[in-house]
Design an enzyme around this catalytic site. Structure first.
Site, PDB file in Angstrom:
ATOM      1  N   ASP A  11       0.884  -1.184   0.000  1.00  0.00           N
ATOM      2  CA  ASP A  11       0.000   0.000   0.000  1.00  0.00           C
ATOM      3  C   ASP A  11       0.913   1.223   0.000  1.00  0.00           C
ATOM      4  OD1 ASP A  11      -2.384   1.597   0.337  1.00  0.00           O
ATOM      5  OD2 ASP A  11      -1.930   1.765   2.464  1.00  0.00           O
ATOM      6  N   SER A  12       0.303   2.393  -0.058  1.00  0.00           N
ATOM      7  CA  SER A  12       1.097   3.627   0.035  1.00  0.00           C
ATOM      8  C   SER A  12       1.613   3.845   1.463  1.00  0.00           C
ATOM      9  CB  SER A  12       0.237   4.812  -0.382  1.00  0.00           C
ATOM     10  OG  SER A  12      -0.863   4.926   0.495  1.00  0.00           O
ATOM     11  N   CYS A  74      -4.323  -1.563  -1.805  1.00  0.00           N
ATOM     12  CA  CYS A  74      -4.537  -0.128  -1.985  1.00  0.00           C
ATOM     13  C   CYS A  74      -5.576   0.017  -3.087  1.00  0.00           C
ATOM     14  CB  CYS A  74      -3.216   0.520  -2.400  1.00  0.00           C
ATOM     15  SG  CYS A  74      -3.376   2.226  -2.939  1.00  0.00           S
ATOM     16  N   GLU A 153      -2.562   8.762   8.812  1.00  0.00           N
ATOM     17  CA  GLU A 153      -1.098   8.592   8.893  1.00  0.00           C
ATOM     18  C   GLU A 153      -0.501   9.426  10.029  1.00  0.00           C
ATOM     19  OE1 GLU A 153       1.216   6.705   7.024  1.00  0.00           O
ATOM     20  OE2 GLU A 153      -0.362   5.663   5.918  1.00  0.00           O
ATOM     21  N   CYS A 185     -10.999   2.753   0.648  1.00  0.00           N
ATOM     22  CA  CYS A 185      -9.575   3.071   0.797  1.00  0.00           C
ATOM     23  C   CYS A 185      -9.130   2.266   2.008  1.00  0.00           C
ATOM     24  CB  CYS A 185      -9.392   4.563   1.038  1.00  0.00           C
ATOM     25  SG  CYS A 185      -7.717   5.009   1.562  1.00  0.00           S
ATOM     26  N   HIS A 187      -7.100   2.718   4.213  1.00  0.00           N
ATOM     27  CA  HIS A 187      -6.890   3.474   5.454  1.00  0.00           C
ATOM     28  C   HIS A 187      -8.199   3.658   6.243  1.00  0.00           C
ATOM     29  CE1 HIS A 187      -3.039   4.641   3.632  1.00  0.00           C
ATOM     30  NE2 HIS A 187      -2.686   5.198   4.771  1.00  0.00           N
TER      31      HIS A 187
HETATM   32  N1  DGL Z   1      -4.724   3.266   1.143  1.00  0.00           N
HETATM   33  C1  DGL Z   1      -4.755   3.598  -0.236  1.00  0.00           C
HETATM   34  C2  DGL Z   1      -6.063   3.324  -0.898  1.00  0.00           C
HETATM   35  O1  DGL Z   1      -6.669   2.349  -0.543  1.00  0.00           O
HETATM   36  C3  DGL Z   1      -4.049   4.855  -0.676  1.00  0.00           C
HETATM   37  C4  DGL Z   1      -4.235   6.079   0.083  1.00  0.00           C
HETATM   38  C5  DGL Z   1      -3.355   7.187  -0.451  1.00  0.00           C
HETATM   39  O2  DGL Z   1      -2.140   7.019  -0.442  1.00  0.00           O
HETATM   40  O3  DGL Z   1      -3.902   8.205  -0.897  1.00  0.00           O
HETATM   41  O4  DGL Z   1      -6.481   3.990  -1.811  1.00  0.00           O
END
Ligand code: DGL
Length: 270
Positions: A11-12, A74, A153, A185, A187
């Protein structure tokens, strides 16, 4: 034996750990190599071209670690890059969008589904595309929530600022009579409690992580890749920046102790 090789997950940042947690719960015998691209986060505001370049680099990094399968944990990278990289590797590679959409289609009763995600994911229209294919009667309402990822984050998970932003973002969906909301997402499941306070008890929150781990399990079974060795699973964590911060965060999310996280220069890999 290839079936005893690890699974690569990326993931990011820390968001993909919500998927790792499900993989650990559902297929506990698997070794995992995780990469969080913390130096280049967020992905959600970047172009398809950039996210695809990053994805290719990370896939190369994981392939060098001899993984037997890859999970793009992600939504943004799944939306932008999964189809492109799928044809470039000879191991199974899955994303989180299809499993999430499948779950939402199964869950909705009134056919009205909200999706929250990054700007990239929402603008790509991928949830709408997959959901409409699954059931043409479904109506999908998307809303980008660009501040959620930096808030998570920064560790502002249970914070009045996050609550205020969530109210602003989600209230536009509440007027649409949705009965299902996809946390589009990786996150966002970390903000579940805050989101729940805003949507109330009636709306079902779909976390694609659960279905993704299930899909991964199916793919491993179908390809004879389930790890059948009697061993204590080994998990490795890599990031492109801020290894210690990541390690501490990972320990608040995962069911196992993360003792070490390694910083690597992903761009060095070309
Ligand atoms: N967690 C990621 C997603 O599911 C990326 C979030 C990001 O870096 O903007 O899209």
């Amino acid at each position: 034996m290839i079936n005893n090789a690890p699974i690569g997950v990326f993931d990011s940042g820390i968001g993909g750990l919500t998927v790792v947690k499900e993989i650990m719960n559902q297929i506990p015998g698997e070794d995992i190599i995780y990469f969080g691209d913390t130096a280049r986060l967020p992905y959600g505001s970047k172009s398809r071209k950039t996210v695809t370049t990053y994805t290719r680099q990370i896939v190369r990094f994981l392939m060098n670690k001899d993984v037997k399968a890859i999970v793009i944990a992600c939504n943004t990278a799944s939306a932008f890059a999964l189809e492109a990289v799928k044809s470039e590797v000879d191991i199974p590679i899955i994303g989180v969008v299809k499993p999430g959409a499948k779950e939402a289609a199964k869950t909705t009763r009134n056919g009205r589904i909200g999706v929250i995600g990054t700007v990239g994911t929402i603008q790509s229209g991928i949830y709408n595309e997959i959901l409409s294919k699954t059931n043409p009667m479904v109506k999908v309402f998307g809303k980008a929530c660009p501040l959620f990822v930096p808030l998570v984050e920064e560790g502002l998970i249970d914070d009045p600022v996050t609550f205020e932003m969530a109210k602003r973002y989600i209230s536009v969906l509440m007027d649409k009579d949705i009965d299902t909301l996809v946390l589009g997402c990786t996150h966002y499941p970390l903000l579940r409690k805050t989101i729940r306070k805003i949507v109330g008890e009636e709306i079902v929150l779909v976390n694609p992580a659960y279905e993704t781990a299930k899909s991964l399990r199916d793919v491993l079974v179908d390809n004879g890749l389930i790890n059948d060795s009697a061993h204590k699973p080994n998990h490795e964590f890599y990031v492109s920046d801020g290894a210690e911060k990541f390690r501490q965060f990972a320990n608040t999310i995962l069911p196992c102790e993360v003792k070490e996280t390694t910083d690597i220069n992903i761009e060095e890999l070309g």
